[in-house]
Design a protein around this motif. Structure first.
Motif, PDB file in Angstrom:
ATOM      1  N   ASN A 173      30.190  -1.209 -11.320  1.00 48.75           N
ATOM      2  CA  ASN A 173      30.090  -0.478 -12.177  1.00 48.75           C
ATOM      3  C   ASN A 173      30.718   0.908 -12.212  1.00 48.75           C
ATOM      4  N   LYS A 376      25.832  -7.919  -8.671  1.00 50.08           N
ATOM      5  CA  LYS A 376      26.908  -7.821  -9.477  1.00 50.08           C
ATOM      6  C   LYS A 376      26.459  -8.620 -10.716  1.00 50.08           C
ATOM      7  N   ARG A 379      24.009  -7.027 -13.042  1.00 51.02           N
ATOM      8  CA  ARG A 379      24.472  -6.023 -14.141  1.00 51.02           C
ATOM      9  C   ARG A 379      25.248  -6.792 -15.162  1.00 51.02           C
ATOM     10  N   ARG A 382      22.896  -8.033 -17.560  1.00 47.06           N
ATOM     11  CA  ARG A 382      22.213  -7.055 -18.562  1.00 47.06           C
ATOM     12  C   ARG A 382      23.248  -6.636 -19.493  1.00 47.06           C
ATOM     13  N   GLU A 383      24.542  -6.504 -19.302  1.00 45.70           N
ATOM     14  CA  GLU A 383      25.496  -5.950 -20.259  1.00 45.70           C
ATOM     15  C   GLU A 383      25.731  -6.714 -21.474  1.00 45.70           C
TER      16      GLU A 383
END
Length: 400
Positions: A173, A376, A379, A382-383
């Motif tokens: 991120n 990782k 994330r 989720r994105e």
């Protein structure tokens, strides 16, 4: 590792054979961390972090987010609780990420900078103590979300890992956010960022605002003026979109109490300000600022959305920039804003590189590597989910 605050726990005790000085690490509830050595560390830290000031951190732990509480890894010099070498608030990976893995995450409410406080004279040792303390707590990975990716703190962490034969921390991120660190003429700086045309337009809007009455820019920086200014900020924030979505500080009694107490505690030591733009004595924009050790954090902003025709939030930010430029005690201001922020990115031109530091606590540890991959992947998922929801929402709006 539970996210619930726990009793003081000795995690490591390292002697002269491993380090140049004897030191030990405790995992303490944040509410129980001794104030005097903590304040002293904050004032001399290798890099300041106002979010980890005891006034902010203890109020957040006790009251914000329904007063869930959290712990901290704290390194001390010698066997007692004298000189503090390092401080970092932590929760379990389950509490922070809903991942049932042996990891600790640097987290506390309303905090978007998790670089730890480190003693500048023994920075590598202090960073190493946090790594050893996390390992002693059973964590295979220590996660620092929104940490500075460059500078002396990041360097100290890298050197501490190297001395232990541990692979370098991975970064997730990674992004840049706006900051202010100019030493030149402030009006030239503003023109360089906004452009002469846009700055001229802001002056025109300011004259329009002045046509409606008396305009004043004020800064509350003492406890007696901070307290009512915070109440005005909370009311202003609640009147806008955050209030409608239920995400304003005033929407939860504990969150409001947190910011009230943090403001008074830090303000008594010159560490908290409330900047306001007022029209006929009514606040139409306000910003909360944390200050300390030569740096500042632009913590929160709120504005009267009914006054959008004169851009009150931008007007306030321009005034705050001019004040920062005149303050000899402030050399750097972190916007704390999201990357690519549509307002602040066009005013402040410096950039602060931040990201999530994923720090193994043991050499050659496959468990840590697996947790890194999982974090990782989480994330990315989720994105992708956010992107899909946004796409579906846009399609629905087009049909309407």
């Amino acid at each position: 590792m539970s996210g619930r605050a726990m009793a003081p726990q000795l995690l490591t005790r390292a002697g002269a054979r491993r380090h140049s000085h004897a030191q030990h690490v405790l995992r303490l509830p944040v509410a129980q961390v001794p104030r005097a050595p903590w304040e002293a560390l904050g004032g001399r830290s290798l890099e300041p972090n106002g979010f980890f000031d005891p006034g902010f951190a203890q109020a957040a732990s006790r009251h914000a987010w329904n007063g869930r509480g959290n712990d901290a890894l704290v390194a001390f010099d010698g066997a007692g609780q004298g000189r503090m070498l390092a401080f970092l608030p932590v929760v379990s990976a389950w509490a922070a990420l809903r991942l049932p893995v042996p990891a600790l995450v640097a987290r506390q409410p309303y905090t978007v900078l998790s670089s730890p406080l480190l003693d500048p004279e023994r920075a590598v040792e202090a960073a190493g103590a946090l790594i050893d303390g996390a390992a002693g707590a059973g964590a295979h990975l220590l996660v620092l979300p929104f940490a500075r990716l460059q500078g002396p703190t990041a360097d100290a962490i890298a050197e501490a890992l190297a001395r232990r034969g541990i692979a370098p921390a991975e970064v997730d991120n990674a992004h840049e956010r706006a900051a202010y660190a100019s030493t030149g003429d402030v009006e030239s700086y503003l023109r360089g960022g906004m452009g002469a045309k846009r700055l001229k337009e802001m002056r025109r809007l300011r004259h329009r605002l002045e046509d409606e009455g008396a305009v004043a820019f004020t800064v509350a920086d003492r406890p007696d003026t901070i307290a009512p200014a915070v109440q005005r900020f909370l009311a202003l924030e609640a009147s806008g979109w955050k209030g409608k979505q239920g995400t304003g500080l005033a929407q939860a009694q504990g969150d409001a109490r947190f910011v009230e107490l943090a403001a008074l505690d830090m303000g008594a030591r010159g560490g908290f300000e409330v900047a306001e733009l007022q029209l006929n004595g009514r606040t139409i924009a306000a910003g909360l600022v944390l200050k300390g050790a030569g740096q500042a954090l632009f913590f929160k902003i709120a504005y009267d959305e009914s006054m959008g025709r004169v851009s009150p939030g931008v007007q306030l930010t321009l005034e705050m920039t001019r004040r920062f430029a005149e303050d000899p005690e402030i050399s750097f201001v972190d916007s704390t804003a999201a990357a690519g922020h549509p307002m602040i990115d066009h005013i402040w031109r410096e950039r602060l590189a931040v990201g999530d530091l994923l720090i193994p606590t043991r050499a050659g540890d496959p468990v840590a590597a697996a947790i890194v991959r999982l974090i990782k992947a989480r994330r990315r998922a989720r994105e992708q989910a956010k992107s899909l929801l946004l796409s579906l929402r846009n399609r629905k709006e087009k049909r309407l």
